[in-house]
Design an enzyme around this catalytic site. Structure first.
Site, PDB file in Angstrom:
ATOM      1  N   GLU A 152       9.144   0.030  -6.658  1.00  0.00           N
ATOM      2  CA  GLU A 152      10.547  -0.376  -6.498  1.00  0.00           C
ATOM      3  C   GLU A 152      10.705  -1.897  -6.556  1.00  0.00           C
ATOM      4  O   GLU A 152      11.790  -2.404  -6.822  1.00  0.00           O
ATOM      5  CB  GLU A 152      11.154   0.206  -5.207  1.00  0.00           C
ATOM      6  CG  GLU A 152      12.681   0.153  -5.273  1.00  0.00           C
ATOM      7  CD  GLU A 152      13.393   0.974  -4.210  1.00  0.00           C
ATOM      8  OE1 GLU A 152      12.820   1.961  -3.706  1.00  0.00           O
ATOM      9  OE2 GLU A 152      14.546   0.619  -3.892  1.00  0.00           O
ATOM     10  N   ARG A 183      19.637   5.005 -11.338  1.00  0.00           N
ATOM     11  CA  ARG A 183      18.402   5.781 -11.275  1.00  0.00           C
ATOM     12  C   ARG A 183      18.705   7.248 -11.013  1.00  0.00           C
ATOM     13  O   ARG A 183      19.571   7.571 -10.205  1.00  0.00           O
ATOM     14  CB  ARG A 183      17.538   5.258 -10.127  1.00  0.00           C
ATOM     15  CG  ARG A 183      16.416   6.185  -9.732  1.00  0.00           C
ATOM     16  CD  ARG A 183      15.720   5.728  -8.469  1.00  0.00           C
ATOM     17  NE  ARG A 183      16.428   6.090  -7.266  1.00  0.00           N
ATOM     18  CZ  ARG A 183      16.052   7.068  -6.424  1.00  0.00           C
ATOM     19  NH1 ARG A 183      14.992   7.784  -6.696  1.00  0.00           N
ATOM     20  NH2 ARG A 183      16.730   7.321  -5.329  1.00  0.00           N
ATOM     21  N   SER A 186      11.918   7.826  -9.128  1.00  0.00           N
ATOM     22  CA  SER A 186      11.263   6.621  -8.605  1.00  0.00           C
ATOM     23  C   SER A 186       9.901   6.900  -8.003  1.00  0.00           C
ATOM     24  O   SER A 186       8.997   6.054  -8.102  1.00  0.00           O
ATOM     25  CB  SER A 186      12.155   5.863  -7.630  1.00  0.00           C
ATOM     26  OG  SER A 186      12.798   6.746  -6.803  1.00  0.00           O
ATOM     27  N   LEU A 187       9.711   8.069  -7.399  1.00  0.00           N
ATOM     28  CA  LEU A 187       8.344   8.402  -6.976  1.00  0.00           C
ATOM     29  C   LEU A 187       7.460   8.420  -8.211  1.00  0.00           C
ATOM     30  O   LEU A 187       6.332   7.916  -8.208  1.00  0.00           O
ATOM     31  CB  LEU A 187       8.314   9.774  -6.282  1.00  0.00           C
ATOM     32  CG  LEU A 187       8.864   9.836  -4.856  1.00  0.00           C
ATOM     33  CD1 LEU A 187       8.812  11.270  -4.327  1.00  0.00           C
ATOM     34  CD2 LEU A 187       8.089   8.909  -3.918  1.00  0.00           C
ATOM     35  N   HIS A 191      20.808   2.748  -0.949  1.00  0.00           N
ATOM     36  CA  HIS A 191      19.665   3.662  -1.030  1.00  0.00           C
ATOM     37  C   HIS A 191      18.532   3.138  -1.910  1.00  0.00           C
ATOM     38  O   HIS A 191      17.363   3.293  -1.588  1.00  0.00           O
ATOM     39  CB  HIS A 191      20.144   5.001  -1.568  1.00  0.00           C
ATOM     40  CG  HIS A 191      19.092   6.062  -1.631  1.00  0.00           C
ATOM     41  ND1 HIS A 191      18.325   6.406  -0.542  1.00  0.00           N
ATOM     42  CD2 HIS A 191      18.660   6.847  -2.649  1.00  0.00           C
ATOM     43  CE1 HIS A 191      17.468   7.372  -0.898  1.00  0.00           C
ATOM     44  NE2 HIS A 191      17.653   7.637  -2.169  1.00  0.00           N
ATOM     45  N   ASP A 220       9.927  -8.638   0.201  1.00  0.00           N
ATOM     46  CA  ASP A 220       9.087  -9.834   0.347  1.00  0.00           C
ATOM     47  C   ASP A 220       8.460 -10.283  -0.975  1.00  0.00           C
ATOM     48  O   ASP A 220       8.542 -11.449  -1.351  1.00  0.00           O
ATOM     49  CB  ASP A 220       7.962  -9.582   1.376  1.00  0.00           C
ATOM     50  CG  ASP A 220       8.484  -9.074   2.703  1.00  0.00           C
ATOM     51  OD1 ASP A 220       9.699  -8.829   2.811  1.00  0.00           O
ATOM     52  OD2 ASP A 220       7.675  -8.918   3.632  1.00  0.00           O
ATOM     53  N   ARG A 280      25.645  11.018  -7.950  1.00  0.00           N
ATOM     54  CA  ARG A 280      25.701  10.211  -6.719  1.00  0.00           C
ATOM     55  C   ARG A 280      26.781   9.138  -6.746  1.00  0.00           C
ATOM     56  O   ARG A 280      27.503   8.942  -5.773  1.00  0.00           O
ATOM     57  CB  ARG A 280      24.362   9.520  -6.494  1.00  0.00           C
ATOM     58  CG  ARG A 280      23.357  10.437  -5.893  1.00  0.00           C
ATOM     59  CD  ARG A 280      22.034   9.742  -5.710  1.00  0.00           C
ATOM     60  NE  ARG A 280      21.073  10.738  -5.242  1.00  0.00           N
ATOM     61  CZ  ARG A 280      19.791  10.504  -5.063  1.00  0.00           C
ATOM     62  NH1 ARG A 280      19.296   9.309  -5.308  1.00  0.00           N
ATOM     63  NH2 ARG A 280      18.991  11.442  -4.628  1.00  0.00           N
ATOM     64  N   ALA A 308       0.823  -1.212   0.000  1.00  0.00           N
ATOM     65  CA  ALA A 308       0.000   0.000   0.000  1.00  0.00           C
ATOM     66  C   ALA A 308       0.852   1.254   0.000  1.00  0.00           C
ATOM     67  O   ALA A 308       0.479   2.290   0.542  1.00  0.00           O
ATOM     68  CB  ALA A 308      -0.951  -0.017   1.197  1.00  0.00           C
ATOM     69  N   GLY A 309       2.052   1.169  -0.603  1.00  0.00           N
ATOM     70  CA  GLY A 309       2.833   2.387  -0.856  1.00  0.00           C
ATOM     71  C   GLY A 309       2.223   3.088  -2.054  1.00  0.00           C
ATOM     72  O   GLY A 309       1.087   2.791  -2.461  1.00  0.00           O
ATOM     73  N   THR A 317      19.767  14.474   2.959  1.00  0.00           N
ATOM     74  CA  THR A 317      19.401  14.780   1.575  1.00  0.00           C
ATOM     75  C   THR A 317      20.508  15.477   0.779  1.00  0.00           C
ATOM     76  O   THR A 317      21.312  16.228   1.335  1.00  0.00           O
ATOM     77  CB  THR A 317      18.111  15.632   1.522  1.00  0.00           C
ATOM     78  OG1 THR A 317      17.881  16.018   0.178  1.00  0.00           O
ATOM     79  CG2 THR A 317      18.225  16.878   2.372  1.00  0.00           C
ATOM     80  N   GLU A 318      20.472  15.233  -0.552  1.00  0.00           N
ATOM     81  CA  GLU A 318      21.370  15.908  -1.482  1.00  0.00           C
ATOM     82  C   GLU A 318      21.266  17.431  -1.330  1.00  0.00           C
ATOM     83  O   GLU A 318      22.200  18.167  -1.621  1.00  0.00           O
ATOM     84  CB  GLU A 318      20.936  15.501  -2.907  1.00  0.00           C
ATOM     85  CG  GLU A 318      22.056  15.405  -3.893  1.00  0.00           C
ATOM     86  CD  GLU A 318      21.700  14.453  -5.039  1.00  0.00           C
ATOM     87  OE1 GLU A 318      21.735  13.237  -4.808  1.00  0.00           O
ATOM     88  OE2 GLU A 318      21.395  14.931  -6.140  1.00  0.00           O
ATOM     89  N   LEU A 365      19.153   9.003   5.851  1.00  0.00           N
ATOM     90  CA  LEU A 365      19.513   9.828   4.707  1.00  0.00           C
ATOM     91  C   LEU A 365      19.697  11.298   5.088  1.00  0.00           C
ATOM     92  O   LEU A 365      18.853  11.883   5.754  1.00  0.00           O
ATOM     93  CB  LEU A 365      18.402   9.713   3.652  1.00  0.00           C
ATOM     94  CG  LEU A 365      18.593  10.506   2.370  1.00  0.00           C
ATOM     95  CD1 LEU A 365      19.706   9.898   1.532  1.00  0.00           C
ATOM     96  CD2 LEU A 365      17.300  10.554   1.574  1.00  0.00           C
ATOM     97  N   PHE A 423      18.069  18.672  -9.713  1.00  0.00           N
ATOM     98  CA  PHE A 423      18.494  17.403  -9.129  1.00  0.00           C
ATOM     99  C   PHE A 423      19.619  16.840  -9.982  1.00  0.00           C
ATOM    100  O   PHE A 423      19.744  17.200 -11.161  1.00  0.00           O
ATOM    101  CB  PHE A 423      17.306  16.423  -9.100  1.00  0.00           C
ATOM    102  CG  PHE A 423      16.855  16.042  -7.715  1.00  0.00           C
ATOM    103  CD1 PHE A 423      16.682  16.997  -6.734  1.00  0.00           C
ATOM    104  CD2 PHE A 423      16.595  14.714  -7.392  1.00  0.00           C
ATOM    105  CE1 PHE A 423      16.252  16.647  -5.458  1.00  0.00           C
ATOM    106  CE2 PHE A 423      16.170  14.346  -6.123  1.00  0.00           C
ATOM    107  CZ  PHE A 423      16.002  15.316  -5.151  1.00  0.00           C
ATOM    108  N   GLN A 454      22.093   1.163  -5.864  1.00  0.00           N
ATOM    109  CA  GLN A 454      22.507   2.566  -5.721  1.00  0.00           C
ATOM    110  C   GLN A 454      22.871   2.897  -4.276  1.00  0.00           C
ATOM    111  O   GLN A 454      22.100   2.598  -3.365  1.00  0.00           O
ATOM    112  CB  GLN A 454      21.384   3.495  -6.183  1.00  0.00           C
ATOM    113  CG  GLN A 454      21.771   4.970  -6.086  1.00  0.00           C
ATOM    114  CD  GLN A 454      20.758   5.884  -6.772  1.00  0.00           C
ATOM    115  OE1 GLN A 454      19.691   6.151  -6.230  1.00  0.00           O
ATOM    116  NE2 GLN A 454      21.086   6.346  -7.957  1.00  0.00           N
ATOM    117  N   HIS A 477      23.730   6.058  -1.730  1.00  0.00           N
ATOM    118  CA  HIS A 477      23.620   7.509  -1.584  1.00  0.00           C
ATOM    119  C   HIS A 477      24.862   7.989  -0.845  1.00  0.00           C
ATOM    120  O   HIS A 477      25.258   7.370   0.147  1.00  0.00           O
ATOM    121  CB  HIS A 477      22.354   7.858  -0.789  1.00  0.00           C
ATOM    122  CG  HIS A 477      21.965   9.291  -0.929  1.00  0.00           C
ATOM    123  ND1 HIS A 477      22.658  10.302  -0.318  1.00  0.00           N
ATOM    124  CD2 HIS A 477      20.969   9.888  -1.627  1.00  0.00           C
ATOM    125  CE1 HIS A 477      22.091  11.467  -0.627  1.00  0.00           C
ATOM    126  NE2 HIS A 477      21.066  11.240  -1.427  1.00  0.00           N
TER     127      HIS A 477
END
Ligand code: FAD
Length: 557
Positions: A361, A372, A377-378, A337, A207, A272, A11-12, A240-241, A238, A113, A226, A228
């Site tokens: 993912e 990536r 990815s979002l 990451h 899973d 990265r 449920a992401g 952030t960048e 994390l 980015f 990947q 980070h």
């Protein structure tokens, strides 16, 4: 037994978007999730989501940046579709109520980015993932979807080659039950927890990927992991960048700003993989701090800037590392990451098993190829979650009713009860820690045949040990020992695929950096790795990369 036309596992963002699409197509839809939907790892995403919505940006540059970022391993037909869908899907999320940050003229604000030719990362402050997840979850309330919370997927049930549904374990009661559906979408997220220093949440244990793999689904490009550059040394949280974007600098144990040596033009803002490899090299060659790390310094930016622009980072440093970034440097090392690989799908989310779909993912379409780009990815979760939902909804009525049988449930139950009855053998978390040690030591940013061969040997021993895995707590209610055991077994199988693929790939491409094969080798390796399950270890084969318009070139930034 519960029955649906389409069953979504996870449920992401990917799972919710798939469920929404399938419900809108008029199907009966169930979502099964081990966490509350809003606790999914999607909610941890900070930076943003890519879409060419700016007046001067173009879908064409987004496509090109993604192809190049993938080090030419991404499938170009999928990337074209992906980038073309991006503006629509992001605006749709805005209409669902996502509170995106705004530019002064009221349009969607976008930030630059890594690897992007234009500022096209749309964001909601530094909580983009949570903003998207909340808006989508609320919107899901407008359709008829049943959510089964705190259920862990255990097995995919096939009869012949036909999907019947899944068997799952209910954390609240310890009950095992079947969920019948002719079309099942796996959207169970990442599997970074095979490493100890990872930015992934504790639930990111692959899973669905492992369950699909054991049931005969192909996994694609699993060797591409990947890292980070800046994860807190303590626990891999994390940083952030954006911290480097605001002017943060990296220093080694001698006080040298070492990035000027590796990237004389852009220093800390190189891509990265470049920054991660530089940090690692400094530590490896003895220029790190004792214990092996480097410093990220923000102090020179001043209290006001740090506390206003990097609010969450301040909280993380203070709460989890006991450090005040206003007055002290932050000890960091690269951390795992993101996994570029996953269940092999086409751009409709279809796998090699009819009736089984994957997205997010957990899937590999592939649009990220060997590397990536941040913010993609979002976007992937929403674009391909929707496609998988549409495809699953179309497939479900074309096949006769599916049914998980009591014996399918019993088989899973016997396995778990067997582990509970054992009085000797390893317990889940120490076994997982051993796995993480192997991956950290031998399957890191740089790889060699020697290390990878050793890792395979160590994993083989671990697999033998795991056959005696024991669940020390026999209770039924919220017995998280059971979950730990299932997750650990998933991670071990997936780690073996990562290592086997990495050992076989005798070149360096994107995030896969072989010291013994430092060059990209297009003549031999411009192809996807496909792994299929065998009890003794993965069977590897290769598949062509889809090309449309972009000829492979050397990747320089
Ligand atoms: C710290 C962090 C920051 C990030 N920042 C960004 C960013 O700024 N921009 C970007 O584009 N990407 C970012 N990413 C990557 C991106 O967030 C993820 O790739 C993406 O959100 C994954 O979404 P998903 O829906 O595939 O999986 P998830 O959000 O992980 O959801 C997985 C779902 O599966 C369920 N599940 C798992 N196993 C089982 C099981 N056995 N049984 C039942 N249910 C199960 C879980 O309950 C959960 O609901 C970031 C990742 C991390 C870790």
């Amino acid at each position: 037994m519960r029955k649906h036309d389409v069953l979504v596992i996870g449920a992401g963002l990917a799972g919710q978007r798939a469920a929404l699409a399938a419900a809108q197509a008029g199907r009966s839809v169930g979502i099964l999730t081990k966490l509350h939907p809003l606790r999914s790892h999607s909610g941890a995403a900070q930076g943003g989501i890519n879409a060419a919505v700016g007046a001067q940006d173009s879908v064409e540059t987004h496509i090109y940046d993604t192809v190049k970022g993938s080090d030419y391993l991404g499938d170009q037909d999928a990337i074209e579709f992906f980038c073309t869908e991006a503006p629509k899907i992001v605006v749709e999320m805005e209409h669902f109520g996502t509170i995106f940050s705004r530019a002064e003229d009221g349009s969607l604000a976008a930030r630059p980015f890594g690897g992007a030719g234009f500022p096209r990362t749309i964001y909601a402050a530094d909580r983009t993932g949570l903003a998207l997840l909340q808006a989508l979850y609320e919107h899901l309330g407008s359709v008829d979807v049943t959510v089964y919370e705190e259920w862990d997927l255990v097995d995919l049930v096939l009869r012949g080659s036909r999907v019947q549904g899944v068997v799952a374990y209910h954390r609240r009661t310890g009950e095992l039950d079947g969920f019948s559906a002719p079309a099942v979408v796996f959207a169970t997220g990442p599997f970074g927890r095979m490493y100890s220093r990872t930015t992934n949440s504790h639930s990111s244990t692959g899973d669905g990927v492992a369950v699909a793999y054991r049931a005969g689904a192909w996994l694609k490009d699993m060797e591409f992991v990947q890292f980070h550059p800046t994860a807190l040394i303590e626990d891999g949280i994390l940083i952030t960048e954006g911290a480097r974007g605001e002017g943060g600098i990296l220093k080694n144990g001698r006080g040298e700003r070492f990035m000027s040596k590796y990237a004389p033009h852009v220093h800390e803002l190189a891509s990265r993989d470049v920054v991660s490899r530089a940090i690692y090299t400094e530590v490896l060659e003895g220029r790190g701090f004792p214990g092996g790390y480097v410093h990220l310094e923000l102090m020179h930016l001043g209290k006001e800037k740090i506390e206003s622009r990097l609010q969450e980072i301040c909280d993380f440093c203070r709460n989890f590392a006991g450090i005040d970034p206003v007055t002290e440097p932050i000890p960091i090392m690269p951390g795992q990451h993101y996994m570029m690989g996953g269940i092999s799908t086409n751009l409709r989310g279809e796998t090699n098993i009819a009736g089984l779909y994957a997205a997010g993912e957990a899937a590999c379409v592939s649009i990220h190829g060997a590397n990536r780009l941040g913010g993609n990815s979002l976007l992937e979760t929403l674009v391909f979650g929707k496609q998988a939902g549409i495809a699953a909804a179309a497939f479900a009525p074309t096949v006769p009713g599916a049914e998980v049988l009591p014996e399918d449930v019993r088989a899973a139950k016997d396995r778990i009860e067997g582990m509970k009855r054992r009085t000797e053998g390893p317990t889940p978390l120490p076994l997982r820690a051993e796995l993480q040690k192997i991956m950290e030591e031998d399957v890191g940013i740089y790889r060699t045949a020697e290390e990878l061969t050793r890792a395979l040997g160590r994993l083989a021993e671990l697999k033998v040990k795991s056959r005696d895995l024991r669940i020390p707590d026999p209770s039924h209610v919220f017995n998280l020992n059971v979950t730990d055991a299932l997750e650990t077994l998933h991670l071990i199988d997936l780690a073996e695929v990562v290592v086997a693929g990495a050992l076989a790939r005798t070149e360096s491409r994107g995030a896969h950096a072989r010291r013994d094969y430092p060059k990209r080798d297009d003549a031999n390796w411009m192809k996807h790795t496909i792994a299929s399950y065998r009890p003794e270890g993965p069977q590897l084969s290769y598949a062509p990369v889809a090309y449309t318009r972009w000829e492979p070139k050397e990747r320089v930034y």
